[in-house]
Scaffold this active site. Structure first.
Site, PDB file in Angstrom:
ATOM      1  N   LEU A   1      -2.102  -6.818  11.643  1.00 63.01           N
ATOM      2  CA  LEU A   1      -2.232  -5.386  11.891  1.00 63.01           C
ATOM      3  C   LEU A   1      -0.883  -4.739  11.607  1.00 63.01           C
ATOM      4  O   LEU A   1       0.095  -4.989  12.314  1.00 63.01           O
ATOM      5  CB  LEU A   1      -2.663  -5.123  13.332  1.00 63.01           C
ATOM      6  CG  LEU A   1      -4.181  -5.246  13.632  1.00 63.01           C
ATOM      7  CD1 LEU A   1      -4.710  -6.634  13.311  1.00 63.01           C
ATOM      8  CD2 LEU A   1      -4.465  -4.893  15.086  1.00 63.01           C
ATOM      9  N   MET A   2      -0.842  -3.916  10.561  1.00 62.38           N
ATOM     10  CA  MET A   2       0.416  -3.377  10.052  1.00 62.38           C
ATOM     11  C   MET A   2       0.572  -1.899  10.365  1.00 62.38           C
ATOM     12  O   MET A   2      -0.315  -1.101  10.048  1.00 62.38           O
ATOM     13  CB  MET A   2       0.482  -3.556   8.534  1.00 62.38           C
ATOM     14  CG  MET A   2       0.821  -4.953   8.084  1.00 62.38           C
ATOM     15  SD  MET A   2       2.574  -5.344   8.298  1.00 62.38           S
ATOM     16  CE  MET A   2       3.286  -4.317   7.024  1.00 62.38           C
TER      17      MET A   2
ATOM     18  N   LYS B   1      -5.419   0.695  21.298  1.00 66.56           N
ATOM     19  CA  LYS B   1      -5.185  -0.681  20.835  1.00 66.56           C
ATOM     20  C   LYS B   1      -6.491  -1.480  20.859  1.00 66.56           C
ATOM     21  O   LYS B   1      -6.775  -2.267  19.950  1.00 66.56           O
ATOM     22  CB  LYS B   1      -4.137  -1.360  21.721  1.00 66.56           C
ATOM     23  CG  LYS B   1      -2.724  -0.851  21.501  1.00 66.56           C
ATOM     24  CD  LYS B   1      -2.182  -1.290  20.161  1.00 66.56           C
ATOM     25  CE  LYS B   1      -0.748  -0.835  19.944  1.00 66.56           C
ATOM     26  NZ  LYS B   1       0.213  -1.494  20.834  1.00 66.56           N
TER      27      LYS B   1
ATOM     28  N   GLN C   1       2.335  -2.822  26.365  1.00 65.16           N
ATOM     29  CA  GLN C   1       2.621  -4.227  26.083  1.00 65.16           C
ATOM     30  C   GLN C   1       3.090  -4.996  27.318  1.00 65.16           C
ATOM     31  O   GLN C   1       3.763  -6.019  27.198  1.00 65.16           O
ATOM     32  CB  GLN C   1       3.643  -4.323  24.943  1.00 65.16           C
ATOM     33  CG  GLN C   1       3.106  -3.789  23.624  1.00 65.16           C
ATOM     34  CD  GLN C   1       4.134  -3.771  22.507  1.00 65.16           C
ATOM     35  OE1 GLN C   1       5.193  -4.382  22.611  1.00 65.16           O
ATOM     36  NE2 GLN C   1       3.826  -3.060  21.436  1.00 65.16           N
TER      37      GLN C   1
ATOM     38  N   CYS D   1      11.716   5.928 -11.568  1.00 69.68           N
ATOM     39  CA  CYS D   1      11.651   4.494 -11.251  1.00 69.68           C
ATOM     40  C   CYS D   1      11.257   3.771 -12.524  1.00 69.68           C
ATOM     41  O   CYS D   1      10.844   4.391 -13.507  1.00 69.68           O
ATOM     42  CB  CYS D   1      10.673   4.204 -10.117  1.00 69.68           C
ATOM     43  SG  CYS D   1       8.940   4.465 -10.553  1.00 69.68           S
TER      44      CYS D   1
ATOM     45  N   GLY E   1       2.613  -7.303  16.084  1.00 68.83           N
ATOM     46  CA  GLY E   1       4.059  -7.385  16.311  1.00 68.83           C
ATOM     47  C   GLY E   1       4.455  -7.055  17.733  1.00 68.83           C
ATOM     48  O   GLY E   1       5.615  -6.709  17.989  1.00 68.83           O
TER      49      GLY E   1
END
Length: 495
Positions: free
Chosen positions: A185-186, A267, A298, A457, A289
């Site tokens: 999960l990013m 969450k 958390q 770029c 993370g």
């Protein structure tokens, strides 16, 4: 040229069949990673190391090869070697002297020898004899076995003598593809990127799942950092980037859930959606993370409540890490600058968040939500392989391209700083700025609105994406610079 690649020490203690499997996978990964710069590279293996032979001589390509090997999971370290037929101890002295004698003058040194095979001497015999002779013949300051200024390293491998030089440190770990797969999960911040790296380093194929909470810039940033991680550490395999549109779910939570429970409920909704995505991909593991008590959601109590939202195994590789240690790792692996400039849409949405949420109360709050919104978000999720993620981002994006910069215009080089150092853009009479792509969105507001800016770029994809985003944000003074072949950057003298 020949390189010796030493595998991660934990691999050598595996059973013989497992060790062979790991080394075969590592060999395959190396060939895949190096395929575009040396299609003919040869990789063969023995007990605890691989031998790589390449015909590449160009210094810039060799540096690129070294860089890729340093970031390939499974390699503890590697070094170049000079190979000779094995002679007697005096011949070993001669070979070591040819390479090391100048380095030893006036310095302390030690000799390290590794031996494989049957010989009339031991590795200690080699170290003692070669050390004594080099001290006498090379005007060395002396022998220091604990803290030598120079280490003379050699290997006696059956009937071959290998003289080592130019040692490079790898990242260790297990080769990608030797362990299971997982869904990470990013969010693109420090924690999720480091967690993804830790899993990749442990040999897991990591697919990336992003929950879009309404920020286009955030999605662009997460895709960029995920692509960076994959390209640098995991390009030997194809993995997926999944983007789940979560704006409606978030809006439902903000409208209907008690303020103190919003973070935990959000969450849990992400875990429920991630579980469905994982089921579609036949994955059994979710990775986050999270670290103990880093934020209110958390705490151990809240994490336990969150975990009950899914039947999947939830892995938290950073669970006991301190924030500064996580940031230090992000700096080391190259994701810190992304995280520092990442737009954040998943911040603290509760004014007085609960740190000891009760499962019953949380489920009661979730009962107020429209379950169809979660299902719709999963159904509308998009998937793209990581090797195509930037191409997909640039598809159907219409931005004016400029092929020649004019006086008065400003060319902004948005490439990664490493690329700028290796191939600086040189344009006579044109003002230039260097602003990495991960910082351009945040800094553009400080530029003169009356001037014309051209983003540059190498491939034109990143510049197009960021120009399009800036135009979407209301900036009309931005274009893409796509120079002709004469104006393209040339390699610097130190490349």
């Amino acid at each position: 040229m020949k390189l010796i690649l030493k595998s991660f020490p934990e691999i050598t203690i595996k059973s013989r069949p497992v060790r062979k499997q790991f080394l075969r996978q590592l060999s395959k990964n190396i060939r895949t990673v190096l395929r575009d710069i040396d299609p003919a590279v040869k990789v063969t293996g023995e007990w605890d190391n691989l031998e790589l032979v390449t015909a590449i001589e160009d210094p810039a390509l060799l540096q690129e090869l070294y860089g890729r090997l340093r970031c390939t999971p499974g390699i503890a370290h590697f070094f170049q070697v000079l190979e000779y037929p094995l002679g007697d101890l005096d011949d070993i002295v001669l070979r070591c002297k040819q390479h090391y004698c100048e380095l030893l003058q006036g310095r302390t040194f030690s000799v390290r020898c590794k031996r494989v095979g049957s010989h009339p001497f031991s590795s200690v015999d080699v170290e003692r004899y070669v050390g004594s002779q080099l001290r006498q013949q090379c005007a060395a300051a002396g022998i220091d076995l604990r803290r030598p200024e120079v280490e003379v390293r050699c290997e006696v491998r059956h009937q071959r003598l290998l003289i080592e030089y130019e040692r490079h440190q790898g990242i260790g770990g297990y080769p990608l593809g030797t362990v299971e797969q997982a869904l990470v999960l990013m969010s693109g911040g420090f924690d999720s990127t480091v967690a993804a790296y830790q899993m990749m380093r442990r040999g897991l194929l990591t697919h990336f799942c992003f929950f879009n909470l309404g920020g286009r810039a955030h999605e662009l940033g997460v895709k960029e950092v995920a692509h960076y991680l994959w390209k640098k550490y995991g390009s030997s395999h194809r993995v997926l980037f999944i983007s789940v549109p979560f704006e409606e779910v978030l809006g439902d939570i903000l409208e209907n859930v008690d303020n103190g429970h919003m973070g935990v409920v959000l969450k849990r909704m992400m875990f429920k959606a991630a579980e469905q995505v994982a089921d579609q991909l036949e994955l059994d593991t979710l990775v986050t993370g999270e670290a103990i008590s880093q934020v209110s959601s958390q705490t151990l109590t809240n994490l336990a409540v969150i975990d009950k939202a899914t039947s999947k195994l939830v892995v938290r590789p950073l669970i006991t890490e301190h924030k500064q240690d996580i940031i230090s790792t992000a700096v080391e692996i190259g994701t810190a600058e992304f995280a520092e400039n990442m737009p954040e849409y998943c911040g603290v949405i509760s004014v007085n968040p609960k740190t000891r949420a009760k499962l019953g109360r949380v489920e009661h709050e979730e009962g107020r939500l429209d379950a169809s919104l979660l299902q719709r978000a999963v159904q509308r999720a998009t998937r793209v392989t990581m090797d195509k993620v930037l191409d997909e981002l640039g598809k159907d994006v219409q931005v004016e391209e400029v092929h020649a910069a004019l006086p008065g215009q400003v060319v902004i080089d948005i490439r990664h700083p490493d690329e700028v150092d290796e191939q600086p853009l040189e344009l006579a009479g044109i003002e230039q700025l260097t602003v990495p792509f991960y910082a351009i969105n945040g800094r553009f507001k400080d530029f003169d609105p009356n001037r014309q800016y051209l983003l540059y770029c190498d491939q034109g994809i990143m510049s197009k994406l960021h120009a399009h985003h800036l135009m979407h944000e209301g900036y009309a003074n931005v274009r893409v610079y796509r120079p002709d072949t004469v104006q393209r950057p040339r390699a610097s003298s130190h490349a």
